[in-house]
Scaffold this motif. Structure first.
Motif, short mmCIF file in Angstrom:
data_model
loop_
_atom_site.label_atom_id
_atom_site.label_comp_id
_atom_site.label_asym_id
_atom_site.label_seq_id
_atom_site.Cartn_x
_atom_site.Cartn_y
_atom_site.Cartn_z
N LYS A 110 -7.51 -11.83 26.16
CA LYS A 110 -6.25 -11.63 26.89
C LYS A 110 -5.05 -12.03 26.03
CE LYS A 110 -4.56 -12.07 31.63
NZ LYS A 110 -4.87 -12.62 32.98
N ILE A 111 -5.22 -13.09 25.24
CA ILE A 111 -4.16 -13.51 24.33
C ILE A 111 -3.92 -12.44 23.27
CG2 ILE A 111 -3.59 -15.17 22.50
CD1 ILE A 111 -4.82 -17.35 24.24
N PHE A 112 -5.00 -11.84 22.77
CA PHE A 112 -4.87 -10.73 21.82
C PHE A 112 -4.11 -9.56 22.45
CE2 PHE A 112 -6.32 -6.83 19.77
CZ PHE A 112 -6.15 -7.14 18.43
N PHE A 113 -4.45 -9.27 23.72
CA PHE A 113 -3.79 -8.18 24.44
C PHE A 113 -2.29 -8.44 24.56
CE2 PHE A 113 -2.16 -6.78 28.60
CZ PHE A 113 -2.31 -5.41 28.48
N TYR A 114 -1.91 -9.68 24.94
CA TYR A 114 -0.49 -10.00 25.10
C TYR A 114 0.22 -10.02 23.74
CZ TYR A 114 -0.48 -10.85 30.10
OH TYR A 114 -0.53 -10.68 31.46
N GLY A 115 -0.47 -10.48 22.70
CA GLY A 115 0.12 -10.44 21.37
C GLY A 115 0.45 -9.03 20.94
N ASP A 116 -0.44 -8.09 21.27
CA ASP A 116 -0.20 -6.68 20.95
C ASP A 116 0.90 -6.10 21.84
OD1 ASP A 116 -1.26 -4.07 19.61
OD2 ASP A 116 -1.23 -3.60 21.75
#
Length: 350
Positions: free
Chosen positions: A291-297
């Motif tokens: 989810k953190i990767f998703f928000y970073g993107d």
């Protein structure tokens, strides 16, 4: 991502510009491997980039790679990378040497510098741009760095706050009190059924979006002295407003950090975004990494995206079973596929 350098020999005989070390001045040697996700895309589009942070365990220093767009404006054939100390300690005149290499690039790059609290960067100049751009977007760029540090560096904790800093802290407290007690407020911020009394000048100072809203006397918000915020929970709006006045977020949690990151992006509040990114970086785990990767993107935070990528690559089997990964697959299946493909390529290259 900290890792031993496998399959690549970092040459010491190429230190042609560095004096020999007969008295073994450099007694501590550290090797790091950064696998930088979409780094070639960052270079090609001339965006800024900060890597994840690694730490040298014995001397308590933390390191980060930075690509700064402004420092590379006049170079078409090469790039400059900065090796930066990110530390809770103050450094006094620490001389070190470092070398950098990229697979498939014939050159090895070297630097020597003296670090201090006022000068925490070392430069790797004239790094081959073609070596970086030759890596496809779905394959990470591996950058290997060896850092040689004196046996006994001079580091010590930061000094206590100065009287000026203490005065600044009191000023922040007084500002926050204006918000809590609604003193001399001139605008209402409405979120759902909740109404917050605030000050236009403070909102305009912290957010370019609010600044544009209030500078134009024809806007409904300026004429009515009322701002209606839709699709955002009152708790999130309150936390954002409290940050405007106090420069901090009390009792920050992961879920709130996601929503505040969205608010910071919507209202162009870079300082708040940085707080959220730092918090998520420090609280990443197998359940929330995807989810953190998703928000970073989603919000174009290369630092957050890289940190999550490094973590997921290290804990892949646990992450793909997490609820956070399942949610990312539903929200953006393209991103999930690209993430897995890139990690597979990385693992095969080791």
């Amino acid at each position: 991502m900290q890792d031993a350098v496998r399959g690549y020999s970092l040459s010491t005989e190429k230190y042609s510009s560095i004096p020999p070390d007969p008295i073994q001045y450099y007694q501590q040697h550290f090797k790091f491997r950064w696998s930088l996700f979409c780094f070639s895309e960052v270079i090609a589009q001339r965006r800024e980039f900060t890597s994840s942070i690694v730490q040298t365990p014995t001397c308590k220093l933390r390191w980060q790679l930075i690509y700064d767009h402004d420092s590379n404006l006049n170079s078409n054939d090469s790039v400059t990378l900065f090796l930066t100390v990110v530390s809770l300690t103050s450094i006094s005149n620490m001389t070190l040497r470092a070398q950098l290499c990229i697979p498939d690039c014939p050159e090895t790059y070297f630097t020597t510098c003296t670090y201090s609290s006022n000068s925490p960067n070392a430069e790797f100049k004239n790094v081959s741009r073609s070596a970086v751009l030759s890596v496809s977007d779905d394959k990470p760029v591996d950058i290997f760095i060896q850092i040689d540090i004196p046996g006994d560096i001079d580091w010590y904790p930061l000094e206590r706050d100065s009287p000026h800093e203490e005065s600044s802290g009191r000023l922040t407290q007084h500002f926050y009190q204006l918000f809590k007690e609604s003193k001399l407020s001139d605008v209402s911020v409405i979120a759902g059924v909740k109404i917050f009394r605030a000050h236009k000048i403070v909102l305009a100072a912290r957010s370019s979006v609010f600044s544009a809203m209030f500078e134009d006397e024809e806007t409904e918000e300026d004429m009515e002295n009322e701002v209606i915020i839709k699709n955002m929970e009152p708790e999130v709006v309150q936390a954002m407003l409290e940050f405007f006045y106090s420069d901090k977020v009390e009792n920050l949690k992961v879920e709130l950090a996601y929503e505040l990151l969205e608010a910071a992006n919507k209202y162009d509040v870079e300082d708040l975004a940085n707080v959220c990114v730092k918090f998520l970086d420090e609280n990443i785990n197998t359940e929330n990494a995807a989810k953190i990767f998703f928000y970073g993107d989603l919000y174009h935070s290369e630092k957050l995206k890289q940190r999550a990528f490094d973590f997921i690559a290290k804990h892949l089997s646990e992450v793909v079973e997490s609820q956070g990964y399942k949610e990312m697959e539903e929200e953006d299946p393209r991103l999930a596929v690209k993430l897995l493909r890139t990690i597979v390529v990385l693992l095969k290259s080791k």
